[in-house]
Design an enzyme around this catalytic site. Sequence first.
Site, PDB file in Angstrom:
ATOM      1  N   CYS A  34       0.815  -1.228   0.000  1.00 28.53           N
ATOM      2  CA  CYS A  34       0.000   0.000   0.000  1.00 28.53           C
ATOM      3  C   CYS A  34       0.845   1.272   0.000  1.00 28.53           C
ATOM      4  CB  CYS A  34      -0.942   0.011   1.195  1.00 28.53           C
ATOM      5  SG  CYS A  34      -2.107  -1.351   1.184  1.00 28.53           S
TER       6      CYS A  34
ATOM      7  N   HIS B 211      -3.508   7.483   2.025  1.00 30.62           N
ATOM      8  CA  HIS B 211      -3.843   6.159   1.504  1.00 30.62           C
ATOM      9  C   HIS B 211      -5.251   5.810   1.978  1.00 30.62           C
ATOM     10  CE1 HIS B 211      -3.964   2.003   0.600  1.00 30.62           C
ATOM     11  NE2 HIS B 211      -3.754   1.589   1.837  1.00 30.62           N
TER      12      HIS B 211
ATOM     13  N   ASN C  51      -9.993  -0.042  -0.742  1.00 26.99           N
ATOM     14  CA  ASN C  51      -8.536   0.056  -0.605  1.00 26.99           C
ATOM     15  C   ASN C  51      -7.910  -0.509  -1.882  1.00 26.99           C
ATOM     16  OD1 ASN C  51      -5.833  -0.239  -0.007  1.00 26.99           O
ATOM     17  ND2 ASN C  51      -6.157  -1.091   2.028  1.00 26.99           N
TER      18      ASN C  51
HETATM   19  N1  ACO Z   1     -19.129  -8.701   7.773  1.00 28.91           N
HETATM   20  C1  ACO Z   1     -19.661  -8.992   8.972  1.00 28.91           C
HETATM   21  N2  ACO Z   1     -18.921  -9.352  10.031  1.00 28.91           N
HETATM   22  C2  ACO Z   1     -17.590  -9.392   9.872  1.00 28.91           C
HETATM   23  C3  ACO Z   1     -16.972  -9.097   8.655  1.00 28.91           C
HETATM   24  C4  ACO Z   1     -17.796  -8.743   7.581  1.00 28.91           C
HETATM   25  N3  ACO Z   1     -17.299  -8.410   6.351  1.00 28.91           N
HETATM   26  N4  ACO Z   1     -15.649  -9.233   8.807  1.00 28.91           N
HETATM   27  C5  ACO Z   1     -15.430  -9.597  10.082  1.00 28.91           C
HETATM   28  N5  ACO Z   1     -16.608  -9.700  10.727  1.00 28.91           N
HETATM   29  C6  ACO Z   1     -16.846 -10.068  12.116  1.00 28.91           C
HETATM   30  C7  ACO Z   1     -15.703 -10.843  12.727  1.00 28.91           C
HETATM   31  O1  ACO Z   1     -15.837 -12.210  12.400  1.00 28.91           O
HETATM   32  C8  ACO Z   1     -15.891 -10.569  14.186  1.00 28.91           C
HETATM   33  O2  ACO Z   1     -16.897 -11.404  14.673  1.00 28.91           O
HETATM   34  P1  ACO Z   1     -16.753 -12.084  16.153  1.00 28.91           P
HETATM   35  O3  ACO Z   1     -16.707 -10.910  17.096  1.00 28.91           O
HETATM   36  O4  ACO Z   1     -17.993 -12.900  16.244  1.00 28.91           O
HETATM   37  O5  ACO Z   1     -15.477 -12.864  16.101  1.00 28.91           O
HETATM   38  C9  ACO Z   1     -16.430  -9.152  14.223  1.00 28.91           C
HETATM   39  O6  ACO Z   1     -16.922  -8.878  12.908  1.00 28.91           O
HETATM   40  C10 ACO Z   1     -15.392  -8.123  14.604  1.00 28.91           C
HETATM   41  O7  ACO Z   1     -14.207  -8.349  13.839  1.00 28.91           O
HETATM   42  P2  ACO Z   1     -12.956  -7.439  13.977  1.00 28.91           P
HETATM   43  O8  ACO Z   1     -11.947  -7.870  12.970  1.00 28.91           O
HETATM   44  O9  ACO Z   1     -12.527  -7.356  15.398  1.00 28.91           O
HETATM   45  O10 ACO Z   1     -13.587  -6.025  13.537  1.00 28.91           O
HETATM   46  P3  ACO Z   1     -12.949  -4.594  13.529  1.00 28.91           P
HETATM   47  O11 ACO Z   1     -13.843  -3.651  14.202  1.00 28.91           O
HETATM   48  O12 ACO Z   1     -11.514  -4.618  13.934  1.00 28.91           O
HETATM   49  O13 ACO Z   1     -13.017  -4.225  11.989  1.00 28.91           O
HETATM   50  C11 ACO Z   1     -11.543  -4.156  10.072  1.00 28.91           C
HETATM   51  C12 ACO Z   1     -12.350  -5.019  11.038  1.00 28.91           C
HETATM   52  C13 ACO Z   1     -12.525  -3.334   9.237  1.00 28.91           C
HETATM   53  C14 ACO Z   1     -10.739  -5.065   9.167  1.00 28.91           C
HETATM   54  C15 ACO Z   1     -10.616  -3.224  10.870  1.00 28.91           C
HETATM   55  O14 ACO Z   1      -9.883  -3.932  11.809  1.00 28.91           O
HETATM   56  C16 ACO Z   1      -9.666  -2.482   9.982  1.00 28.91           C
HETATM   57  O15 ACO Z   1     -10.057  -1.646   9.236  1.00 28.91           O
HETATM   58  N6  ACO Z   1      -8.369  -2.765  10.088  1.00 28.91           N
HETATM   59  C17 ACO Z   1      -7.387  -2.127   9.257  1.00 28.91           C
HETATM   60  C18 ACO Z   1      -7.118  -3.027   8.156  1.00 28.91           C
HETATM   61  C19 ACO Z   1      -6.769  -2.313   6.890  1.00 28.91           C
HETATM   62  O16 ACO Z   1      -7.258  -1.269   6.542  1.00 28.91           O
HETATM   63  N7  ACO Z   1      -5.911  -2.969   6.152  1.00 28.91           N
HETATM   64  C20 ACO Z   1      -5.553  -2.520   4.866  1.00 28.91           C
HETATM   65  C21 ACO Z   1      -4.155  -2.856   4.569  1.00 28.91           C
HETATM   66  S1  ACO Z   1      -3.037  -1.932   5.517  1.00 28.91           S
HETATM   67  C22 ACO Z   1      -3.433  -0.414   5.181  1.00 28.91           C
HETATM   68  O17 ACO Z   1      -3.750  -0.155   4.056  1.00 28.91           O
HETATM   69  C23 ACO Z   1      -3.380   0.526   6.252  1.00 28.91           C
END
Ligand code: ACO
Length: 325
Positions: free
Chosen positions: A115, A252, A282
């Site tokens: 990224c 980004h 993204n």
């Molecule tokens: N739909 C519904 N539920 C979902 C989904 C989905 N698409 N994906 C995950 N869940 C569920 C999980 O299974 C979990 O359920 P559980 O509590 O029963 O186990 C629950 O939602 C919470 O999951 P988390 O991963 O803890 O959710 P979080 O609030 O952290 O959000 C996310 C997830 C959106 C990925 C967040 O952590 C995030 O944005 N992280 C940054 C990742 C990123 O942007 N990466 C890009 C590459 S690096 C960069 O570019 C910066």
Amino acid sequence: MMTGRSVVVGCGAYLPARVLTNHDLARMVDTSDEWIVERSGIRERRIAAEGELTSDLAVAAGQAALEKAGLSAGDIDLVLVATATPDRTFPATAARVQARLGILQGASFDLQAVCSGFVYAVGVADSMLRNGLARRALVIGAETFSRILDWTDRATCVLFGDGAGALVLEARPGDVGTGERGVVASYLRSDGRLEDLLYVDGGPSSTGKVGHLRMAGREVFRHAVTNISEAVETVLARSGYKIEDIAWFVPHQANQRILDATARRLGIPPEKVVTTVAVHGNTSAASVPLALSVAVEDGRIREGDLVLTEAMGGGFTWGANLIRW
Ligand code: ACO
């Protein structure tokens, strides 16, 4: 010896035609529009057509940037493609792009910083131009992340999209320190110890297969806000500017919550932040040049504006560029 400056003379972008909405995704995996919007701010993303390659996206974006610059293939002597999704293991996608655009002189290579690839590529191109290694660089970020997603993993497949964006940078005499146009400063960082939080589980020398993206989303989120803030603070300290001097913050586009948290922490007002994550998702190395292109096209970014980019991605890699547009 480093002399002169690298001035942005053109900016272009390309998005594949197919739109994949959150509602479409809800028919593919156990998710909902509400969950995706609330956690990421993403509403839709573009997906490359079957047979449409990263090089096709890069060529279209590169062509658009050349047209905006009023330049042709004969004017470019460096092609840099930032990508984590090359057409082939080798040759570099940049070499294919060079050939397709009819560029017959200079060098071409790919840059792999996931990224952060475009932010890295601007830093590398700027130093090459100021070192006299090239006169005009076509710097492209292009990705087809749809090809490395595990479409059964709802935690990752909802976050990414395909696209490409490009800048033409031109070597000019004079110094940016005096308020002249050009890349003012860049900051590039990595820390390879955090690989396991975000990676693709394949490759030519490990599995012999391309593999799929794997991510520990919550941990990545936490590191993203810290690292991005550090990148922004460092690039400002290096250049002597303050956050209030920035006209446009072009981050980004990973996740709306990351954008909001970083802007808040850095004290950047929301109206100065260019945001495209809702409609692009993204797009990894393509996200910054895609966002730049949107803000140039709609008239927000104008010549002379101080523009701050930043990115953070797999590696981990992170960095920032400060550009007097
Ligand atoms: N739909 C519904 N539920 C979902 C989904 C989905 N698409 N994906 C995950 N869940 C569920 C999980 O299974 C979990 O359920 P559980 O509590 O029963 O186990 C629950 O939602 C919470 O999951 P988390 O991963 O803890 O959710 P979080 O609030 O952290 O959000 C996310 C997830 C959106 C990925 C967040 O952590 C995030 O944005 N992280 C940054 C990742 C990123 O942007 N990466 C890009 C590459 S690096 C960069 O570019 C910066």
